[in-house]
Design an enzyme around this catalytic site. Structure first.
Site, PDB file in Angstrom:
ATOM      1  N   LYS A  93       2.194  -1.552   5.401  1.00  0.00           N
ATOM      2  CA  LYS A  93       1.947  -1.635   3.959  1.00  0.00           C
ATOM      3  C   LYS A  93       0.526  -2.053   3.604  1.00  0.00           C
ATOM      4  CE  LYS A  93       5.994  -0.512   2.252  1.00  0.00           C
ATOM      5  NZ  LYS A  93       6.110   0.759   1.485  1.00  0.00           N
ATOM      6  N   GLU A 115       5.508  -3.566  -7.513  1.00  0.00           N
ATOM      7  CA  GLU A 115       6.940  -3.719  -7.327  1.00  0.00           C
ATOM      8  C   GLU A 115       7.180  -4.035  -5.865  1.00  0.00           C
ATOM      9  OE1 GLU A 115       5.402  -0.890  -6.989  1.00  0.00           O
ATOM     10  OE2 GLU A 115       6.221  -0.241  -5.062  1.00  0.00           O
ATOM     11  N   SER A 382       6.791   1.150  12.139  1.00  0.00           N
ATOM     12  CA  SER A 382       6.100   0.789  10.893  1.00  0.00           C
ATOM     13  C   SER A 382       6.019  -0.705  10.622  1.00  0.00           C
ATOM     14  CB  SER A 382       6.766   1.497   9.725  1.00  0.00           C
ATOM     15  OG  SER A 382       8.144   1.173   9.691  1.00  0.00           O
TER      16      SER A 382
END
Lengths: 401, 265
Positions: A93, A115, A382
């Site tokens: 991220k 968000e 990830s």
């Protein structure tokens, strides 16, 4: 080599998908963002700053690790893991949030809204806002606030304000609604750091480009280690940002299979899943046209997955496009299967994967088993699983968090 | 024919030097069987146009009051198709024009062309889609134009001069001028620049300009209305309608807008 794949088009569409389905109040801001982003792509100072933070702050490049034990266990293709779990904050991220925070600063805005579902994107956003001294408001569904208490604490520790959203079922979809409403009201001085390859153009493109560092590094690393490109790359899909980041640099390499793995929760037939590409119909939500879980009347359905990061009824529009043109394939993996991979990667390789990434691991093992030992497969790992251990422990003890 | 009905309403208001009062309600809030009663009540109270909201699971342009109304309507099992069927049944009893306010997804699922056809059969004059800007409008406005239904466009406080000109080029029905930065719902007051903004866009526009979002009292309606061609009141009417307080709705409507009773006589 010149890229022949060029998406989106000038108006932000990927074939029939994408676009800018937003209230008129936001059109000015997203056009400004588009212009600023175009400029930043050719701005040396911006690119140097980005490279600097990616290297010295995030810790890139991330390793491409040959998973010998997992390969032996699967008994087929050689399996490599792209270790995005080793990034600062523990997931891919931050590749995007650092880029968008620099864009925020470039646009002269001082405030950020975002968000978050599980809290990974929220933490990655709060982190870069602390670093670059940006005021930060994070919207998070009420249910997720409960399930991910520690991430709420992390975000607050980093100086962000976390707003609990009590609408709908209180999960990611509702958090996006509320973040969009907040952005409409504060658009003059606030940038919205969207966390995935979703939303109105140019967000899907911006997030993809910032995440493409995953695929670019993978390409160089595998050429270095194996002297050739992999036969397949595999990544999990919620909104689809780690997958898009991995896929994009390989799109023109037609011999590389691109495989996305959706969450089928309790199973497709149960109706409780998050498999938008496999089960959705074309729809419009949160600024973009894409495959969407919805009923006959066009009301959006709640998605379900054990993994909060995959629990979203839509999907990035570029994935819808890649599916449509047949360039990428999209499988699905249930909660139980993901839990199995969560355990097996932990004891086989000593790597605890995020529940999201465990979906990709499960499917990749199955694929590898059917491939030849001369074949090469790369899994995008990830994120790391530390955030999930409390939930899984509780589940084992018969408590639900 | 449908679009003309709305144009005639604005024309007769203009001729009398009056303003339009557009009353918003959520279709199906209180059950679809109540829709006719609710619409006739608005007409009798003096509304000049009815804006009928279509409930949607994710209404990002709406504040808490209209969100809650949408949830109540969805809990009643109301669908876009059902609303259009009910409208088609009762349309001859409603004299004032009706515009629909709907998010894109229910329309997309029904199909833009079938939607336009059903809306035409339901006597609808215009359609407002808050998540469809000019850039994405063609898919929906194409079929609507074929059925002579206006696709209403928005101008906001953040719209640049260039953007305002772009929106006005080919505008139909009326321009929906958003008075606040934010979602629908009551406000204590408005930006000082609002009235200049409204007057300057009214001067530029070939079609009437109606202001909405945040208008919740008789005095606000009168004040804002004096700077453009009409006002749109939503959240407050939704609250009053839920309490079946038709007198309360009547009290919201300024004298300067009240022509519907004369017009329907």
């Amino acid at each position: 080599m010149e890229q022949t794949y060029k998406q989106p088009n000038e108006s932000g569409h990927y074939g029939d998908f994408g676009g800018r389905y937003v209230p008129e109040t936001l059109m000015g801001a997203i056009k400004e963002l588009e212009a600023e982003y175009k400029e930043a792509q050719h701005d040396e100072v911006f690119q140097q700053q980005l490279d600097h933070y990616l290297k010295d702050y995030v810790g890139r490049e991330s390793p491409l690790y040959f998973a010998e034990e997992l390969t032996a266990k699967a008994g087929g293709a050689k399996i490599y893991l792209k270790r995005e779990d080793l990034n600062h904050t523990g997931a891919h991220k931050i590749n995007n949030t650092i880029g968008q925070a620099l864009l925020t600063r470039k646009m002269g805005k001082k405030k950020v809204v975002a968000e978050t579902g599980a809290g990974q994107h929220g933490v990655a956003t709060a982190t870069v806002c602390a670093l670059l001294k940006l005021e930060c408001v994070i919207f998070m569904g009420k249910e997720d606030v409960k399930r991910q208490e520690l991430n709420v604490f992390r975000m607050e520790l980093l100086g962000a304000k976390v707003v609990s959203v009590d609408q709908g079922r209180g999960t990611l979809k509702d958090a996006v609604n509320e973040a969009l409403r907040y952005w409409v009201a504060n658009v003059e001085d606030t940038h919205y750091i969207l966390g995935s390859v979703m939303g109105p153009h140019p967000f899907p493109q911006i997030v993809r480009d910032f995440q493409s560092v995953i695929g670019r590094e993978t390409k160089e690393q595998i050429l270095d280690k194996e002297g050739r490109l992999p036969d397949a790359v595999v990544a999990c899909i919620g909104g689809g940002s780690n997958a898009m980041g991995m896929f994009h640099p390989f799109i023109d390499d037609k011999d590389v299979r691109l495989v996305g793995v959706e969450a089928s929760g309790h199973g497709i037939e149960s109706g409780q899943h998050a498999a938008s590409l496999n089960e959705g119909h074309i729809g419009i939500l949160h600024g973009s046209k894409m495959h969407l879980l919805q009923d006959e009347a066009g009301q959006v359905q709640e998605a379900y997955s054990i993994s909060a990061g995959l629990d979203y009824p839509g999907i990035g529009p570029e994935h819808s496009y890649l599916k449509d043109i047949g360039r990428a394939e999209y499988a699905h993996v249930t909660d139980e299967e993901a839990l199995e991979a969560f355990r097996s990667l932990s004891y086989t390789e000593g790597i605890i994967p995020a529940l999201e990434s465990a979906h990709a691991v499960f499917h990749a093992e199955k694929m590898a088993a059917e491939m030849s030992p001369d074949d090469i497969l790369v899994i995008c790992l990830s994120g790391r699983g530390d955030k999930d251990v409390a939930q899984i422990k509780a589940r084992e003890e018969g408590r639900e968090l | 024919m449908s679009r003309m009905k709305m144009e005639q309403t604005f024309e007769s208001l203009g001729n009398e030097g009056k303003k339009a009062f557009i009353a918003y309600i959520m279709a199906g809030d209180g059950g679809l069987s109540n829709l006719k009663h609710q619409m006739l009540s608005l007409e009798a109270a003096g509304a000049s146009v009815i804006e009928l909201g279509i409930p949607f699971s994710d209404p990002v342009a709406d504040g808490p009051v209209i969100q809650a109304a949408g949830r109540r309507a969805l809990a009643e099992g109301v669908t876009l198709r059902g609303i259009l069927a009910e409208l088609a049944r009762i349309k001859d009893e409603i004299s004032i024009p009706v515009v629909l306010m709907t998010y894109a997804n229910p329309v997309l699922r029904l199909g833009a062309a079938p939607f336009a056809e059903l809306a035409s059969k339901a006597g609808v004059s215009g359609v407002i889609m808050p998540d469809v800007p000019l850039e994405e409008a063609e898919e929906f406005s194409g079929p609507l134009t074929a059925y002579d239904i206006a696709m209403i466009r928005f101008i906001t406080l953040s719209s640049s001069k260039a953007r305002i000109r772009e929106v006005m080029e080919g505008a139909e029905g009326f321009i929906y001028a958003v008075t606040v930065r934010g979602t629908t719902g009551a406000r204590d007051g408005f930006d000082e620049s609002l009235y200049d903004h409204l007057e300057s866009i009214s001067k530029m526009s070939d079609v009437p300009v109606c202001a909405g979002f945040g208008i919740s009292t008789h005095d606000q309606a009168e004040e804002v209305g004096s700077h453009c061609d009409g006002v749109i009141v939503g959240s407050r009417i939704v609250e009053l309608m839920q309490e079946n307080d038709i007198d309360g709705i009547k009290a919201l409507i300024p004298e300067s807008t009240d022509v519907a009773i004369n017009a329907s006589n």
